[in-house]
Design a protein around this motif. Structure first.
Motif, PDB file in Angstrom:
ATOM      1  N   GLN A  32       0.825  -1.203   0.000  1.00 27.34           N
ATOM      2  CA  GLN A  32       0.000   0.000   0.000  1.00 27.34           C
ATOM      3  C   GLN A  32       0.865   1.261   0.000  1.00 27.34           C
ATOM      4  OE1 GLN A  32      -2.905  -1.472  -0.978  1.00 27.34           O
ATOM      5  NE2 GLN A  32      -3.957   0.018   0.319  1.00 27.34           N
ATOM      6  N   ALA A  48      -2.753   2.159  -8.804  1.00 28.86           N
ATOM      7  CA  ALA A  48      -3.903   2.061  -7.896  1.00 28.86           C
ATOM      8  C   ALA A  48      -4.965   1.110  -8.427  1.00 28.86           C
ATOM      9  CB  ALA A  48      -4.498   3.452  -7.665  1.00 28.86           C
ATOM     10  N   GLN A  84       1.994   2.147  -3.423  1.00 29.53           N
ATOM     11  CA  GLN A  84       0.956   2.405  -4.423  1.00 29.53           C
ATOM     12  C   GLN A  84       1.049   3.832  -4.950  1.00 29.53           C
ATOM     13  OE1 GLN A  84      -3.136   0.908  -3.811  1.00 29.53           O
ATOM     14  NE2 GLN A  84      -3.789   3.032  -3.975  1.00 29.53           N
ATOM     15  N   GLN A 124      -3.875  -2.489  -7.814  1.00 27.74           N
ATOM     16  CA  GLN A 124      -4.007  -2.853  -6.414  1.00 27.74           C
ATOM     17  C   GLN A 124      -5.467  -3.102  -6.045  1.00 27.74           C
ATOM     18  OE1 GLN A 124      -1.681  -3.504  -4.022  1.00 27.74           O
ATOM     19  NE2 GLN A 124      -0.166  -3.401  -5.667  1.00 27.74           N
TER      20      GLN A 124
END
Length: 373
Positions: free
Chosen positions: A273, A281, A276, A284
Motif C-alpha cells: 500500500q 492504484a 501504491q 491494487q
C-alpha cells in the motif's frame, strides 16, 4: 450527442462493477468532477446529464414529467451500455431517481447512495411555482441565486453556475414538475439494496432531517452528515463524500483486503500500500477486489488447498520472489514445513527438477528466517 439517450461520461475499466452517478437539478455531470475520477479506479463509472442540461436533449421529457420518467431514461442508458445491474449514487433530483429505481426496479440496483436529497421535496406548490416562473421568464433569475441555494457563503463552482444558466428552460420546468409530484415516503420500506444517506449539515434545500427520515424507513440504511456542506456536497466537500462512498460501495475490496492481510500478513500489505501510486492504484484495487475478495473467499477450496495450488503455479512459472511470500502465507494457512516440502517435491515431477531445485532453495531460506524470527 445521442438525441435518444441521456448524455453521459463513462470512466474506468469496462470489466469493473458499474456505478451510475446522477446530478442535481440545474447542474450537469460536472457536479461529480472532483469525485468520479477517484471512484473510477475500482468502478465503471457512468455519470449522466438531466434532459436539457449539459449535453442531454431537452425533448427527452416534457410538461408533467415524473421521477419515474427520468428513471426510465437512466435504465435506457444502462441498457445501451450493456449494464444490467449497477450501484447508484445521486444528488437531490438525482437521488430521487435512485430511490425510485431501488423501489420499482430492485433487480437493477445493487447498492444505493442518496446525497442531499429527499423522499419528498416539501410539497408540490413551490415546484409548480418555480416551473411556471421558468416557463415565463427563463433561468436567469434562478441562476443568479444558485450559489445561495447550493453552497455555504463564499463558496462557488463557476462551471456549475454556468451550466444552470444555459440549461433549457422547458426541460428544467419539466424536472420541477417531476419534483412536485414526487413522494416516496410510503414505499421506502420496500428498498432492499444496501443504502447510504449523505446529508450536508448546512443544506437548506434538503436539510439533514430529510435524509434522516429516509434512513429511519429503509431497512439497514446508514446516515452520514458532512459538516460544512450545503446542497451540492460532492462539489463543496468532495473528499468527505468520496470517503463515504468508497466505504459504502467497495465492500468487495474491503473484504478482499481483510483476507489479503490474513494470508499475506500486515507487514507485506502495508508495504504494498505504501508503494501504491496513481499509476498502480487500479491494479491494487483489482487484486484486493477480485483475487482476494472473490477467488480466495470462495469456500469451494480451503485456504490450505489454495496455498498448495498457488505454490505449484509459482514454481511452474519461476516466480520465486512471489513464492517466498506464499511460503509464509502457506504457513499461516496451516501447512507444515513437511507439507510444503511435499508440494515442492510434486513440482519436481510436473514442473521440472531445475524449477523445484530453485523452489526448495527459496522455501528453505524463508522457513529458516521464520524459525530465527
Amino acid at each position: 450527442m445521442n438525441d435518444h439517450l441521456l448524455n453521459h461520461l463513462a470512466e474506468g475499466p469496462d470489466s469493473a462493477p458499474a456505478l451510475l452517478l446522477g446530478p442535481s437539478l440545474g447542474t450537469s455531470y460536472a457536479l461529480w468532477d472532483a469525485v468520479a475520477p477517484e471512484l473510477s479506479i475500482g468502478h465503471r463509472v457512468v455519470r449522466w446529464d438531466l434532459p436539457g442540461h449539459g449535453g442531454s436533449a431537452a425533448d427527452l421529457i416534457g410538461p408533467g414529467a415524473t421521477v419515474g420518467d427520468l428513471a426510465g431514461l437512466v435504465l435506457r442508458l444502462a441498457d445501451s451500455l450493456g449494464v444490467d445491474r449497477f450501484a447508484y449514487a445521486g444528488v437531490s433530483l438525482g437521488g430521487a431517481v435512485g430511490l425510485h429505481l431501488a423501489v420499482h426496479h430492485p433487480d437493477r440496483v445493487s447498492s444505493l447512495a442518496v446525497i442531499c436529497s429527499s423522499a419528498h421535496f416539501n410539497g408540490a406548490r413551490p415546484w409548480q411555482e418555480r416551473a411556471a416562473l421558468v416557463r415565463a421568464e427563463g433561468l436567469a433569475e434562478l441562476a443568479g441565486s444558485a450559489d445561495a441555494r447550493w453552497f455555504t457563503p463564499g463558496f462557488t463552482v463557476d462551471r456549475l453556475v454556468r451550466d444552470h444558466r444555459v440549461a433549457d428552460p422547458g426541460a428544467y420546468a419539466a424536472c420541477c414538475d417531476a419534483l412536485a409530484a414526487f413522494d416516496l415516503r410510503a414505499e421506502l420500506a420496500r428498498i432492499s439494496a444496501p443504502t447510504l444517506l449523505i446529508a450536508g449539515r448546512e443544506d437548506l434545500a434538503t436539510p439533514p432531517a430529510h435524509l434522516r427520515e429516509i434512513a429511519d424507513a429503509v431497512p439497514g440504511a446508514a446516515l452520514v452528515e458532512i459538516p460544512g456542506a450545503s446542497h451540492l456536497a460532492p462539489a463543496q466537500c468532495p473528499q468527505a463524500v468520496l470517503t463515504a462512498l468508497r466505504a459504502h460501495f467497495d465492500g468487495g475490496a474491503a473484504l478482499g483486503m481483510g483476507v489479503r492481510r490474513e494470508v499475506l500478513g500486515d507487514a507485506h500489505v502495508d508495504r504494498a500500500q505504501a508503494r501504491q501510486t496513481p499509476f498502480t492504484a487500479r491494479f491494487q484495487d483489482f487484486i484486493s477486489r477480485y483475487a482476494w475478495g472473490e477467488i480466495w473467499t470462495d469456500p469451494t477450496l480451503s485456504r490450505r488447498e489454495r496455498s498448495m495450488i498457488t505454490l505449484t503455479a509459482l514454481v511452474a512459472h519461476g516466480h520465486y520472489d512471489e513464492l517466498a511470500m506464499h511460503v509464509r502465507a502457506a504457513r499461516r494457512n496451516g501447512l507444515t514445513p513437511e507439507e510444503i516440502g511435499a508440494v515442492l517435491l510434486q513440482t519436481a515431477v510436473y514442473c521440472g527438477v531445475p524449477a523445484a531445485n530453485s523452489a526448495f532453495a527459496t522455501a528453505q531460506r524463508v522457513l529458516a528466517e521464520d524459525d530465527r524470527g
